[in-house]
Design a protein around this motif. Structure first.
Motif, PDB file in Angstrom:
ATOM      1  N   LEU A  11       0.767  -1.192   0.087  1.00 19.83           N
ATOM      2  CA  LEU A  11      -0.011   0.177   0.019  1.00 19.83           C
ATOM      3  C   LEU A  11       1.025   1.057  -0.101  1.00 19.83           C
ATOM      4  CD1 LEU A  11      -2.921   0.908   0.216  1.00 19.83           C
ATOM      5  CD2 LEU A  11      -2.711   0.921   2.492  1.00 19.83           C
ATOM      6  N   PHE A  12       1.936   1.128   0.974  1.00 21.21           N
ATOM      7  CA  PHE A  12       2.824   2.293   0.881  1.00 21.21           C
ATOM      8  C   PHE A  12       3.463   2.507  -0.572  1.00 21.21           C
ATOM      9  CE2 PHE A  12       2.320   2.636   5.471  1.00 21.21           C
ATOM     10  CZ  PHE A  12       2.321   3.874   5.631  1.00 21.21           C
ATOM     11  N   LEU A  13       3.991   1.501  -1.215  1.00 24.13           N
ATOM     12  CA  LEU A  13       4.672   1.432  -2.270  1.00 24.13           C
ATOM     13  C   LEU A  13       3.947   1.949  -3.331  1.00 24.13           C
ATOM     14  CD1 LEU A  13       6.684  -1.802  -2.894  1.00 24.13           C
ATOM     15  CD2 LEU A  13       7.463   0.495  -2.402  1.00 24.13           C
ATOM     16  N   ILE A  14       2.689   1.636  -3.408  1.00 20.57           N
ATOM     17  CA  ILE A  14       1.435   2.124  -4.403  1.00 20.57           C
ATOM     18  C   ILE A  14       1.410   3.802  -4.219  1.00 20.57           C
ATOM     19  CG2 ILE A  14      -0.915   2.338  -5.209  1.00 20.57           C
ATOM     20  CD1 ILE A  14      -0.690  -0.691  -4.572  1.00 20.57           C
ATOM     21  N   ALA A  15       1.226   4.157  -2.927  1.00 15.91           N
ATOM     22  CA  ALA A  15       1.173   5.605  -2.740  1.00 15.91           C
ATOM     23  C   ALA A  15       2.515   6.480  -3.025  1.00 15.91           C
ATOM     24  CB  ALA A  15       1.045   5.822  -1.109  1.00 15.91           C
ATOM     25  N   PHE A  16       3.443   5.981  -2.705  1.00 16.53           N
ATOM     26  CA  PHE A  16       4.625   6.669  -3.128  1.00 16.53           C
ATOM     27  C   PHE A  16       4.902   6.692  -4.675  1.00 16.53           C
ATOM     28  CE2 PHE A  16       6.859   5.367   1.057  1.00 16.53           C
ATOM     29  CZ  PHE A  16       6.710   6.427   1.600  1.00 16.53           C
ATOM     30  N   PHE A  17       4.550   5.649  -5.539  1.00 24.14           N
ATOM     31  CA  PHE A  17       4.388   5.538  -6.688  1.00 24.14           C
ATOM     32  C   PHE A  17       3.635   6.488  -7.457  1.00 24.14           C
ATOM     33  CE2 PHE A  17       3.055   3.961 -10.927  1.00 24.14           C
ATOM     34  CZ  PHE A  17       4.188   3.963 -11.658  1.00 24.14           C
ATOM     35  N   GLY A  18       2.445   6.717  -6.814  1.00 25.42           N
ATOM     36  CA  GLY A  18       1.333   7.485  -7.169  1.00 25.42           C
ATOM     37  C   GLY A  18       1.659   9.060  -6.944  1.00 25.42           C
ATOM     38  N   MET A  19       2.492   9.125  -5.862  1.00 26.87           N
ATOM     39  CA  MET A  19       2.935  10.508  -5.562  1.00 26.87           C
ATOM     40  C   MET A  19       4.206  11.038  -6.782  1.00 26.87           C
ATOM     41  SD  MET A  19       2.759  11.332  -1.935  1.00 26.87           S
ATOM     42  CE  MET A  19       3.992   9.698  -1.042  1.00 26.87           C
ATOM     43  N   ALA A  20       4.993   9.799  -7.150  1.00 20.64           N
ATOM     44  CA  ALA A  20       6.338  10.367  -7.862  1.00 20.64           C
ATOM     45  C   ALA A  20       5.475  10.318  -9.407  1.00 20.64           C
ATOM     46  CB  ALA A  20       7.069   8.977  -7.928  1.00 20.64           C
ATOM     47  N   LEU A  21       4.770   9.660  -9.627  1.00 16.92           N
ATOM     48  CA  LEU A  21       4.201   9.841 -11.057  1.00 16.92           C
ATOM     49  C   LEU A  21       3.357  11.203 -11.125  1.00 16.92           C
ATOM     50  CD1 LEU A  21       3.636   8.491 -13.641  1.00 16.92           C
ATOM     51  CD2 LEU A  21       1.395   7.527 -12.762  1.00 16.92           C
TER      52      LEU A  21
END
Length: 75
Positions: A11-21
């Motif tokens: 879940l945290f990886l998805i959130a970080f990926f979304g913010m980076a994107l």
């Protein structure tokens, strides 16, 4: 216990990926909910009239890079 850890980690990886994107796509600096210093009319942290030597060097380097980019641009 391991399932909960993996779920939270993913879940945290998805959130970080979304913010980076979002940062990559919009090319906009991160800012707080109130808009940061720009919302208060302050362009830089120190708000001094004359930039320091390090900032002048950085601005000259950025201007030279931009000029080189525009000079060598194909389209």
């Amino acid at each position: 216990m391991l399932k909960i850890f993996l779920f939270a980690f993913i879940l945290f990886l998805i959130a970080f990926f979304g913010m980076a994107l979002g940062y990559i796509v919009k090319r906009k600096s991160l800012q707080g909910s109130c808009g940061g210093l720009g919302a208060m009319g302050i362009e830089k942290e120190c708000d001094c009239p004359e930039p320091c030597d390090a900032r002048k060097k950085r601005m000259a380097k950025d201007a030279a890079r931009e000029e080189l980019f525009n000079k060598n641009r194909i389209l």
